[in-house]
Design a protein around this motif. Sequence first.
Motif, PDB file in Angstrom:
ATOM      1  N   MET A   1       0.829  -1.189   0.000  1.00 30.52           N
ATOM      2  CA  MET A   1       0.000   0.000   0.000  1.00 30.52           C
ATOM      3  C   MET A   1       0.873   1.252   0.000  1.00 30.52           C
ATOM      4  O   MET A   1       1.991   1.248   0.512  1.00 30.52           O
ATOM      5  N   LYS A   2       0.346   2.292  -0.593  1.00 28.73           N
ATOM      6  CA  LYS A   2       1.046   3.572  -0.642  1.00 28.73           C
ATOM      7  C   LYS A   2       0.216   4.592   0.125  1.00 28.73           C
ATOM      8  O   LYS A   2      -0.982   4.747  -0.130  1.00 28.73           O
ATOM      9  N   VAL A   3       0.853   5.284   1.065  1.00 30.53           N
ATOM     10  CA  VAL A   3       0.164   6.268   1.901  1.00 30.53           C
ATOM     11  C   VAL A   3       0.727   7.653   1.602  1.00 30.53           C
ATOM     12  O   VAL A   3       1.936   7.863   1.670  1.00 30.53           O
TER      13      VAL A   3
ATOM     14  N   ASP B   1      -5.156  15.364   5.191  1.00 30.68           N
ATOM     15  CA  ASP B   1      -5.808  14.442   4.267  1.00 30.68           C
ATOM     16  C   ASP B   1      -4.875  13.259   4.007  1.00 30.68           C
ATOM     17  O   ASP B   1      -3.757  13.434   3.527  1.00 30.68           O
ATOM     18  N   VAL B   2      -5.325  12.051   4.350  1.00 28.35           N
ATOM     19  CA  VAL B   2      -4.522  10.838   4.181  1.00 28.35           C
ATOM     20  C   VAL B   2      -5.126  10.013   3.062  1.00 28.35           C
ATOM     21  O   VAL B   2      -6.290   9.607   3.126  1.00 28.35           O
ATOM     22  N   SER B   3      -4.338   9.753   2.034  1.00 26.09           N
ATOM     23  CA  SER B   3      -4.785   8.961   0.889  1.00 26.09           C
ATOM     24  C   SER B   3      -4.050   7.632   0.873  1.00 26.09           C
ATOM     25  O   SER B   3      -2.823   7.587   0.945  1.00 26.09           O
ATOM     26  N   ILE B   4      -4.806   6.524   0.803  1.00 28.46           N
ATOM     27  CA  ILE B   4      -4.235   5.183   0.791  1.00 28.46           C
ATOM     28  C   ILE B   4      -4.613   4.507  -0.525  1.00 28.46           C
ATOM     29  O   ILE B   4      -5.790   4.452  -0.880  1.00 28.46           O
ATOM     30  N   SER B   5      -3.628   4.019  -1.240  1.00 29.63           N
ATOM     31  CA  SER B   5      -3.889   3.387  -2.529  1.00 29.63           C
ATOM     32  C   SER B   5      -2.995   2.167  -2.705  1.00 29.63           C
ATOM     33  O   SER B   5      -1.997   1.991  -1.997  1.00 29.63           O
ATOM     34  N   VAL B   6      -3.345   1.321  -3.663  1.00 30.53           N
ATOM     35  CA  VAL B   6      -2.568   0.125  -3.963  1.00 30.53           C
ATOM     36  C   VAL B   6      -1.290   0.523  -4.688  1.00 30.53           C
ATOM     37  O   VAL B   6      -1.339   1.271  -5.678  1.00 30.53           O
ATOM     38  N   ASP B   7      -0.168   0.038  -4.224  1.00 32.26           N
ATOM     39  CA  ASP B   7       1.113   0.361  -4.841  1.00 32.26           C
ATOM     40  C   ASP B   7       1.392  -0.631  -5.976  1.00 32.26           C
ATOM     41  O   ASP B   7       2.094  -1.628  -5.808  1.00 32.26           O
ATOM     42  N   HIS B   8       0.792  -0.357  -7.135  1.00 36.38           N
ATOM     43  CA  HIS B   8       0.940  -1.241  -8.289  1.00 36.38           C
ATOM     44  C   HIS B   8       0.759  -0.410  -9.553  1.00 36.38           C
ATOM     45  O   HIS B   8      -0.074   0.505  -9.591  1.00 36.38           O
ATOM     46  N   PRO B   9       1.525  -0.694 -10.642  1.00 37.03           N
ATOM     47  CA  PRO B   9       1.382   0.069 -11.889  1.00 37.03           C
ATOM     48  C   PRO B   9      -0.041   0.048 -12.438  1.00 37.03           C
ATOM     49  O   PRO B   9      -0.504   1.015 -13.030  1.00 37.03           O
TER      50      PRO B   9
ATOM     51  N   GLU C   1       3.086   4.288   6.701  1.00 34.91           N
ATOM     52  CA  GLU C   1       3.104   3.393   5.539  1.00 34.91           C
ATOM     53  C   GLU C   1       3.877   2.111   5.815  1.00 34.91           C
ATOM     54  O   GLU C   1       3.427   1.011   5.456  1.00 34.91           O
ATOM     55  N   VAL C   2       5.037   2.226   6.454  1.00 32.69           N
ATOM     56  CA  VAL C   2       5.856   1.034   6.730  1.00 32.69           C
ATOM     57  C   VAL C   2       5.101   0.070   7.632  1.00 32.69           C
ATOM     58  O   VAL C   2       5.069  -1.151   7.403  1.00 32.69           O
ATOM     59  N   SER C   3       4.460   0.596   8.676  1.00 38.10           N
ATOM     60  CA  SER C   3       3.719  -0.258   9.616  1.00 38.10           C
ATOM     61  C   SER C   3       2.541  -0.932   8.933  1.00 38.10           C
ATOM     62  O   SER C   3       2.234  -2.093   9.198  1.00 38.10           O
ATOM     63  N   MET C   4       1.869  -0.206   8.035  1.00 36.32           N
ATOM     64  CA  MET C   4       0.718  -0.795   7.358  1.00 36.32           C
ATOM     65  C   MET C   4       1.150  -1.919   6.428  1.00 36.32           C
ATOM     66  O   MET C   4       0.516  -2.981   6.387  1.00 36.32           O
TER      67      MET C   4
END
Length: 220
Positions: free
Chosen positions: A48-50, A60-68, A108-111
């Motif tokens: 995941m990318k935070v 504002d915290v945005s969480i998304s999948v870390d993938h192309p 991000e690292v913990s998630m």
Amino acid sequence: MAVVPMRKKGRTAESTEVAKPYEPTAQEVTAKAAYIKRREARTPAPGMKVVSTRKGEVLDVSISVDHPDPGLGYELMSAAIASECGDFTRGTLETLSMAAQKGDTVHEVSMNYALSMVYGMHPKDQLEATLGVQMAAVHIAAMKAAACLGAAKTTQAMEAHERMFNRLSRTFAAQIEALKRYRSKGEQRVYVERVNVEKGGQAIVGNVGHRGGGQDESGR
């Protein structure tokens, strides 16, 4: 404070000698090969990318999948946690973000660490994945309690953090046992490691019944 390395005797500052590259040992080469093999055999599962953006007093915290390809990454993630629907995947990610929260943001690292713990359990269904999320949350909380214990300045604080750490550690151990029982489906197995038979004796495998009064098969 900067640490300046001492110059070795017999060498000048203008020396351009190139250090010899490190040569790994045979054990290190074997360990690296085993790690690469394990990593390549693992089911592809993205992290995941935070991204945190502060707008005045609002963060504002945005969480998304870390993938192309976010769509494909989301599907790979769902497959890795045995999700049967998008709602479960979204709920899982939201609860993991709560476990990885630090202050008013998500670490991000913990998630990704918590998510990797769930991946590593190889859940077979949503219940196992849910238990994996709880185990990750309890483990992270236990490590936070351990850090507070190490930083405690008073006996009272040490005792409080020690109790919390012990409770969380016991909870984690109980969760492991619960997972084992669930995966075994309540089956009980009896393993016989070794049977010693004395000379003239006979080994019997199965149920053994005893007649009352010490009578034999002829009734005597």
